[in-house]
Write a protein that holds these residues in place. Structure first.
Motif, PDB file in Angstrom:
ATOM      1  N   TYR A 131      26.401  23.805  92.266  1.00 32.68           N
ATOM      2  CA  TYR A 131      27.705  23.830  92.949  1.00 32.68           C
ATOM      3  C   TYR A 131      27.546  23.585  94.440  1.00 32.68           C
ATOM      4  CZ  TYR A 131      29.869  25.812  88.767  1.00 32.68           C
ATOM      5  OH  TYR A 131      30.345  26.001  87.490  1.00 32.68           O
ATOM      6  N   SER A 168      31.860  22.088  91.387  1.00 38.60           N
ATOM      7  CA  SER A 168      30.723  21.603  90.596  1.00 38.60           C
ATOM      8  C   SER A 168      30.145  20.327  91.198  1.00 38.60           C
ATOM      9  CB  SER A 168      31.242  21.330  89.180  1.00 38.60           C
ATOM     10  OG  SER A 168      30.301  20.640  88.429  1.00 38.60           O
ATOM     11  N   HIS A 316      31.003  25.068  84.522  1.00 36.74           N
ATOM     12  CA  HIS A 316      30.766  23.613  84.620  1.00 36.74           C
ATOM     13  C   HIS A 316      29.258  23.342  84.630  1.00 36.74           C
ATOM     14  CE1 HIS A 316      34.967  23.114  85.904  1.00 36.74           C
ATOM     15  NE2 HIS A 316      34.756  24.000  86.865  1.00 36.74           N
ATOM     16  N   CYS A 317      28.843  22.316  83.913  1.00 38.47           N
ATOM     17  CA  CYS A 317      27.454  21.851  84.082  1.00 38.47           C
ATOM     18  C   CYS A 317      27.390  20.369  83.741  1.00 38.47           C
ATOM     19  CB  CYS A 317      26.470  22.651  83.235  1.00 38.47           C
ATOM     20  SG  CYS A 317      24.745  22.236  83.632  1.00 38.47           S
TER      21      CYS A 317
END
Ligand SMILES: NC(=O)c1ccc[n+]([C@@H]2O[C@H](COP(=O)([O-])OP(=O)(O)OC[C@H]3O[C@@H](n4cnc5c(N)ncnc54)[C@H](O)[C@@H]3O)[C@@H](O)[C@H]2O)c1
Length: 370
Positions: A131, A168, A316-317
């Protein structure tokens, strides 16, 4: 080359087998045909030219026999359900971690012949993705999971303690690893066991950190794995796909044909000692995927956004594909919109038993969904 693909009857393994055969390699698939993945036994999609050896990765004599006369090994055999791994802890550690240890002991004994080891690792070992701080502009941050009190208030995005919003950004391979499930811990074991044993015995080894793989041949009746397959099994039975949180969490969906190509490149390459992302670098939200599949199937079924969350879930990834492009020359090619359309076409001819409610009940009973 004579290539042993463990888990070679599975989703990714069978696509890899097709590619390796087309490139002129001999393929031996070593697979236990786990009934959760293969309820009707050996899958029809497996090319008859694949030499299928049915055996358990924890059985050292079966693994040893399968390794005789082999030049390269791709290790994919694993149990793969994140939620299920949180209560079948011993089975996951046993098949994944112990199974990998058994394979490595047998491989070391035959190291004079083995030229290559490639292992499937997973984006799950990162935990939360990478992030940037939207206020200070600081980048490359590796936050922990969102605190329970924040999730209880249904505030889904990541924040600093000072309340600054984190956004992200693509996750690079150097981000600290923070696995948040038993499955993810065992995938880190896969990666670290293979890379360390490979380095010690000079067996050229690569680990591929796969992001969210989707495409034809996903195990549709296995409710424990693969958001694409889970959504598909709901849709094919006329039920709405279930999205946790607000459905705007994002993942990096990479098509199985791209993943199979990455494994082929890794198997034929001579580079060693890396753990590399296999990803597109582009985000897709869970709602995007549900809607893309529904429209591809011609169904007017809206996603059921439940506003609940699961223990250990990340927000989130997305992968950073840069290093894999440099080291392996690999770039994902399939756009997610195109890939979902193709998946929907394949799905139209499939039947799936929808066991998703049962799998969710199991989580709820254990307090793992709140
Ligand atoms: N699909 C994804 O999104 C994804 C993402 C990251 C990593 N991976 C990894 O990729 C690999 C392949 O996953 P997949 O999606 O093709 O899953 P899959 O379930 O289709 O394939 C796994 C195969 O392993 C076999 N297997 C299970 N237990 C075994 C045992 N004890 N001995 C021998 N074989 C056994 C199964 O029968 C199955 O054919 C796994 O290691 C998984 O952790 C997958």
């Amino acid at each position: 080359m004579r290539v042993l693909v463990t888990g070679g009857a599975g989703f990714i393994g069978s696509h890899l087998a097709d590619r390796l055969l087309a490139a002129g390699h001999h393929v031996r698939a070593f697979d236990a045909l786990d009934p959760q993945v293969h309820p009707s036994g050996a899958p029809d999609y497996l090319d008859p030219a694949v030499e299928l050896v049915v055996g358990d990765i924890r059985d050292e004599s079966a693994v040893g026999r399968a390794l005789d006369d082999i030049d390269a090994v791709v290790h994919l055999a694993a149990v793969v359900g994140v939620g299920q791994s949180m209560y079948e802890i011993r089975r996951y550690v046993d098949v994944n971690s112990t199974g990998c240890a058994v394979l490595l002991e047998q491989l070391v004994e035959r190291r004079a012949r083995i030229k290559r080891l490639v292992v499937a690792s997973s984006m799950s070992i990162y935990g939360e993705g990478q992030y940037a701080n939207s206020v200070t502009g600081e980048r490359g941050l590796a936050p922990n999971l969102r605190p329970e009190n924040q999730l209880a208030e249904r505030r889904w995005e990541l924040e600093t303690e000072a309340g600054e919003r984190l956004v992200s950004e693509p996750t690079g391979e150097d981000k600290p690893l923070r696995p948040t499930s038993v499955y993810a811990v065992t995938k880190r074991d896969h990666e670290e066991l293979c890379l360390s044993v490979g380095a010690a015995y000079a067996i050229p080894t690569l680990a591929l950190r796969l992001f969210n793989v989707y495409g034809p041949r996903q195990a549709l009746s296995n409710p424990y794995t693969g958001v694409g397959a889970i959504f598909a099994s709901r849709l094919l039975n006329g039920h709405a796909p279930v999205a946790f949180e607000d459905g705007h969490q994002t993942r990096d969906f990479v098509h199985v044909t791209d993943v199979a190509r990455a494994f082929q490149l890794a198997t034929e390459s001579t580079v060693t000692g890396h753990a590399l992302n296999v990803c597109t670098g582009r985000p897709a939200s869970v709602i995007d995927v549900a809607n893309g599949l529904a429209s591809g199937l011609g169904l007017a079924i809206e996603c059921d956004v439940v506003g609940r969350y699961r223990a250990g879930d990340i927000r989130h990834c997305i992968g950073d594909p840069t290093r894999t492009a440099e080291v392996l020359g690999f770039r994902a090619e399939v756009e997610v919109a195109h890939g979902l359309g193709e998946l929907a076409q394949w799905l139209s001819g499939q039947e799936a038993v929808d066991r998703v409610d049962q799998a969710m009940d199991e989580l709820r009973r254990r307090g793992l969904e709140r």
